[in-house]
Write a protein that holds these residues in place. Structure first.
Motif, PDB file in Angstrom:
ATOM      1  N   ASN A  49       4.173   0.782   0.304  1.00 27.91           N
ATOM      2  CA  ASN A  49       4.122  -0.061   1.501  1.00 27.91           C
ATOM      3  C   ASN A  49       2.816   0.128   2.248  1.00 27.91           C
ATOM      4  O   ASN A  49       2.226  -0.833   2.756  1.00 27.91           O
ATOM      5  CB  ASN A  49       5.301   0.262   2.428  1.00 27.91           C
ATOM      6  CG  ASN A  49       6.633  -0.172   1.843  1.00 27.91           C
ATOM      7  OD1 ASN A  49       6.680  -0.965   0.904  1.00 27.91           O
ATOM      8  ND2 ASN A  49       7.718   0.353   2.383  1.00 27.91           N
ATOM      9  N   PHE A  50       2.361   1.369   2.326  1.00 28.81           N
ATOM     10  CA  PHE A  50       1.097   1.658   3.017  1.00 28.81           C
ATOM     11  C   PHE A  50      -0.067   0.930   2.346  1.00 28.81           C
ATOM     12  O   PHE A  50      -0.911   0.335   3.023  1.00 28.81           O
ATOM     13  CB  PHE A  50       0.848   3.170   3.030  1.00 28.81           C
ATOM     14  CG  PHE A  50      -0.524   3.556   3.500  1.00 28.81           C
ATOM     15  CD1 PHE A  50      -0.880   3.427   4.840  1.00 28.81           C
ATOM     16  CD2 PHE A  50      -1.477   4.041   2.606  1.00 28.81           C
ATOM     17  CE1 PHE A  50      -2.145   3.777   5.281  1.00 28.81           C
ATOM     18  CE2 PHE A  50      -2.739   4.390   3.033  1.00 28.81           C
ATOM     19  CZ  PHE A  50      -3.081   4.262   4.378  1.00 28.81           C
ATOM     20  N   LYS A  51      -0.099   0.973   1.026  1.00 26.43           N
ATOM     21  CA  LYS A  51      -1.196   0.295   0.323  1.00 26.43           C
ATOM     22  C   LYS A  51      -1.146  -1.206   0.559  1.00 26.43           C
ATOM     23  O   LYS A  51      -2.167  -1.830   0.872  1.00 26.43           O
ATOM     24  CB  LYS A  51      -1.133   0.580  -1.178  1.00 26.43           C
ATOM     25  CG  LYS A  51      -2.289  -0.098  -1.939  1.00 26.43           C
ATOM     26  CD  LYS A  51      -2.219   0.166  -3.424  1.00 26.43           C
ATOM     27  CE  LYS A  51      -3.449  -0.416  -4.118  1.00 26.43           C
ATOM     28  NZ  LYS A  51      -3.625  -1.857  -3.923  1.00 26.43           N
TER      29      LYS A  51
ATOM     30  N   PHE B  25      -3.628  -0.551   3.692  1.00 27.45           N
ATOM     31  CA  PHE B  25      -4.849  -0.233   2.956  1.00 27.45           C
ATOM     32  C   PHE B  25      -5.516  -1.493   2.412  1.00 27.45           C
ATOM     33  O   PHE B  25      -6.717  -1.696   2.603  1.00 27.45           O
ATOM     34  CB  PHE B  25      -4.514   0.734   1.822  1.00 27.45           C
ATOM     35  CG  PHE B  25      -5.704   1.336   1.145  1.00 27.45           C
ATOM     36  CD1 PHE B  25      -6.374   2.414   1.716  1.00 27.45           C
ATOM     37  CD2 PHE B  25      -6.157   0.854  -0.073  1.00 27.45           C
ATOM     38  CE1 PHE B  25      -7.472   2.983   1.094  1.00 27.45           C
ATOM     39  CE2 PHE B  25      -7.249   1.418  -0.709  1.00 27.45           C
ATOM     40  CZ  PHE B  25      -7.912   2.485  -0.125  1.00 27.45           C
ATOM     41  N   ASP B  26      -4.754  -2.331   1.719  1.00 27.11           N
ATOM     42  CA  ASP B  26      -5.338  -3.553   1.145  1.00 27.11           C
ATOM     43  C   ASP B  26      -5.880  -4.472   2.240  1.00 27.11           C
ATOM     44  O   ASP B  26      -6.921  -5.122   2.053  1.00 27.11           O
ATOM     45  CB  ASP B  26      -4.291  -4.302   0.312  1.00 27.11           C
ATOM     46  CG  ASP B  26      -3.944  -3.574  -0.979  1.00 27.11           C
ATOM     47  OD1 ASP B  26      -4.661  -2.615  -1.324  1.00 27.11           O
ATOM     48  OD2 ASP B  26      -2.959  -3.968  -1.643  1.00 27.11           O
TER      49      ASP B  26
ATOM     50  N   GLY C 166      -9.705  -4.314  -5.273  1.00 30.84           N
ATOM     51  CA  GLY C 166      -8.818  -3.571  -6.158  1.00 30.84           C
ATOM     52  C   GLY C 166      -8.894  -2.066  -5.959  1.00 30.84           C
ATOM     53  O   GLY C 166      -8.453  -1.297  -6.822  1.00 30.84           O
ATOM     54  N   LEU C 167      -9.449  -1.641  -4.853  1.00 30.07           N
ATOM     55  CA  LEU C 167      -9.537  -0.218  -4.545  1.00 30.07           C
ATOM     56  C   LEU C 167      -8.134   0.392  -4.438  1.00 30.07           C
ATOM     57  O   LEU C 167      -7.225  -0.216  -3.881  1.00 30.07           O
ATOM     58  CB  LEU C 167     -10.295  -0.027  -3.233  1.00 30.07           C
ATOM     59  CG  LEU C 167     -10.664   1.398  -2.829  1.00 30.07           C
ATOM     60  CD1 LEU C 167     -11.771   1.932  -3.737  1.00 30.07           C
ATOM     61  CD2 LEU C 167     -11.124   1.432  -1.365  1.00 30.07           C
ATOM     62  N   TRP C 168      -7.969   1.580  -4.986  1.00 27.87           N
ATOM     63  CA  TRP C 168      -6.706   2.305  -4.890  1.00 27.87           C
ATOM     64  C   TRP C 168      -6.800   3.367  -3.800  1.00 27.87           C
ATOM     65  O   TRP C 168      -7.881   3.890  -3.526  1.00 27.87           O
ATOM     66  CB  TRP C 168      -6.370   3.008  -6.202  1.00 27.87           C
ATOM     67  CG  TRP C 168      -6.039   2.114  -7.354  1.00 27.87           C
ATOM     68  CD1 TRP C 168      -5.902   0.754  -7.341  1.00 27.87           C
ATOM     69  CD2 TRP C 168      -5.812   2.524  -8.707  1.00 27.87           C
ATOM     70  NE1 TRP C 168      -5.598   0.290  -8.592  1.00 27.87           N
ATOM     71  CE2 TRP C 168      -5.539   1.355  -9.451  1.00 27.87           C
ATOM     72  CE3 TRP C 168      -5.806   3.741  -9.352  1.00 27.87           C
ATOM     73  CZ2 TRP C 168      -5.262   1.388 -10.817  1.00 27.87           C
ATOM     74  CZ3 TRP C 168      -5.541   3.779 -10.712  1.00 27.87           C
ATOM     75  CH2 TRP C 168      -5.262   2.617 -11.432  1.00 27.87           C
ATOM     76  N   VAL C 169      -5.664   3.700  -3.222  1.00 26.20           N
ATOM     77  CA  VAL C 169      -5.635   4.829  -2.290  1.00 26.20           C
ATOM     78  C   VAL C 169      -6.076   6.097  -3.007  1.00 26.20           C
ATOM     79  O   VAL C 169      -6.777   6.941  -2.437  1.00 26.20           O
ATOM     80  CB  VAL C 169      -4.223   5.015  -1.699  1.00 26.20           C
ATOM     81  CG1 VAL C 169      -4.171   6.244  -0.793  1.00 26.20           C
ATOM     82  CG2 VAL C 169      -3.787   3.766  -0.926  1.00 26.20           C
ATOM     83  N   HIS C 170      -5.731   6.228  -4.277  1.00 21.22           N
ATOM     84  CA  HIS C 170      -6.085   7.417  -5.060  1.00 21.22           C
ATOM     85  C   HIS C 170      -7.594   7.555  -5.225  1.00 21.22           C
ATOM     86  O   HIS C 170      -8.096   8.649  -5.497  1.00 21.22           O
ATOM     87  CB  HIS C 170      -5.411   7.356  -6.429  1.00 21.22           C
ATOM     88  CG  HIS C 170      -5.347   8.686  -7.135  1.00 21.22           C
ATOM     89  ND1 HIS C 170      -4.492   9.695  -6.751  1.00 21.22           N
ATOM     90  CD2 HIS C 170      -6.047   9.178  -8.200  1.00 21.22           C
ATOM     91  CE1 HIS C 170      -4.654  10.746  -7.545  1.00 21.22           C
ATOM     92  NE2 HIS C 170      -5.594  10.451  -8.430  1.00 21.22           N
ATOM     93  N   ASP C 171      -8.336   6.438  -5.056  1.00 24.55           N
ATOM     94  CA  ASP C 171      -9.789   6.512  -5.151  1.00 24.55           C
ATOM     95  C   ASP C 171     -10.383   7.351  -4.017  1.00 24.55           C
ATOM     96  O   ASP C 171     -11.511   7.844  -4.130  1.00 24.55           O
ATOM     97  CB  ASP C 171     -10.405   5.103  -5.140  1.00 24.55           C
ATOM     98  CG  ASP C 171     -10.125   4.349  -6.434  1.00 24.55           C
ATOM     99  OD1 ASP C 171     -10.199   4.975  -7.503  1.00 24.55           O
ATOM    100  OD2 ASP C 171      -9.819   3.143  -6.373  1.00 24.55           O
TER     101      ASP C 171
END
Length: 395
Positions: free
Chosen positions: A293-295, A299-300, A327-332
């Motif tokens: 949900n956060f992403k 984040f997006d 397309g950036l990930w939170v994990h990035d």
């Protein structure tokens, strides 16, 4: 019964001409039959075209019985659907998140394909055919196959089968996604674009390298901000339709990470009125943050805002406005933290401890490219040590 090889075609008895009598099975199927007792005392047989092959098989059976590796012929007649349930029940050592993922794979992929198969009937070609028909991303196919491979290894350990038919199966190859490393300017833009409530979370992820599941499970009691440290003892996994599953970090071990002073100040202000077991990061309404949900919601949207602002800036004549990859990930942000640590001069061991990798080799395998600069610096230092700059030239 003594293990023996029997001729299925000719009897030991001879006729009046001195020739061995033909049996009713003469000329039907393989001539030679190995006969032996199973572990439960029941006689077993197997046919071979030559006497030598039958005897070699019996020799192997005898050796396997002596070494304790013999597999009862009836064991392979058990159905995989039942065995999957036994395997799952026996795997009490799994973390809660692993049990949940395994249960999902068993229900969605393993049982639909294998439940009506007997374990002894599965051949490598059957597994290869199944893997080839799974219409999912290569990484997902690898995970599903890995689950079945582990199950079949358990069957070997339980002496239900002699060897693992899922081993050495060819898997689809997918191109691994490249790690994205953000600059300080990019993280700043991202943190400024996101809802102010989540700004400390962005900076924590980008500087400390926590996994998102570790970050959203942080409690006030885990903060040791006067020492510039945070204790990582738990991680949380959210299951669709189920309660959150809290367990140890991915490596299985707790760790202490270093936190930059400006991030520590943010966190101190964030938790100043909270108690020890309260969450450090919450939703705007005070609930635990769910990473998906956060992403999607925060984040997006922040990524979109940064790039939209960059587009507007270009329209006003700014040549190189700050953008972030689509397309950036939170994990990035975790990858970004690793890159900043390396650039700051941290050793492989220090990066390993900060990120919580099980071994330094994992850190090197994951971020080998980041340490290339270390090699350049090493050659320069060796040059200065072996051939120091003359005083005159240095002046």
């Amino acid at each position: 019964m003594v293990a023996r090889v029997e001729d299925r075609w000719l009897s030991k008895k001879k006729d009046s001409d001195g020739k061995r009598k033909r049996k009713s099975t003469y000329g039907v199927g393989n001539r030679w039959m190995a006969i032996w007792d199973d572990l439960d005392g029941i006689a077993r047989t197997k046919k071979f075209p030559t006497q030598e092959q039958a005897q070699a098989f019996l020799d192997d059976v005898t050796a396997d019985k002596k070494t304790g590796t013999y597999v009862d012929a009836r064991a392979g007649e058990k159905f995989i659907g039942d065995l999957l349930d036994q395997w799952f029940s026996a795997s009490v050592h799994w973390k809660a998140s692993t049990r949940n993922a395994a249960e999902s794979d068993i229900r969605a992929h393993l049982k639909p394909q294998w439940k009506d198969w007997t374990v002894g009937a599965v051949r490598k070609r059957d597994v290869q055919d199944w893997v080839g028909r799974i219409d999912l991303a290569p990484r997902t196919v690898g995970t599903i196959h890995g689950r079945f491979l582990t199950f079949m290894s358990w069957c070997v350990e339980e002496r239900l089968i002699g060897k693992n038919p899922a081993a050495k199966v060819r898997l689809p190859k997918g191109r691994a996604r490249e790690h994205l490393f953000l600059s300080v300017q990019q993280v700043t833009a991202l943190a400024d674009a996101i809802d102010e409530h989540f700004r400390p979370l962005i900076w924590l992820l980008a500087t400390c390298g926590l996994r998102i599941g570790e970050a959203v499970e942080l409690r006030v009691k885990d903060l040791q901000l006067d020492r510039g440290r945070i204790r990582i003892e738990r991680s949380v996994v959210f299951v669709k339709g189920g309660p959150p599953i809290v367990g140890p970090p991915k490596s299985g071990k707790a760790r202490t990470v270093s936190v930059a002073p400006f991030v520590a100040k943010m966190l101190q202000e964030l938790v100043q009125h909270r108690r020890g077991n309260d969450l450090v990061f919450t939703t705007v309404r005070g609930f635990q943050i769910r990473p998906n949900n956060f992403k999607r919601r925060q984040f997006d949207n922040a990524v979109t805002k940064v790039n939209a602002a960059a587009g507007a800036a270009r329209g006003l004549g700014v040549k190189k406005p700050v953008t972030v990859p689509e397309g950036l990930w939170v994990h990035d942000l975790r990858h970004t933290a690793a890159s900043w640590l390396v650039r700051s001069g941290a050793s492989v061991k220090a990066v390993q401890r900060q990120l919580g990798h099980a071994t330094a080799s994992i850190t090197l395998d994951t971020y080998a490219g980041l340490f290339d600069q270390d090699l350049d610096d090493l050659s320069s230092r060796l040059e200065l040590m072996i051939r120091p700059v003359p005083v005159a030239d240095a002046a």
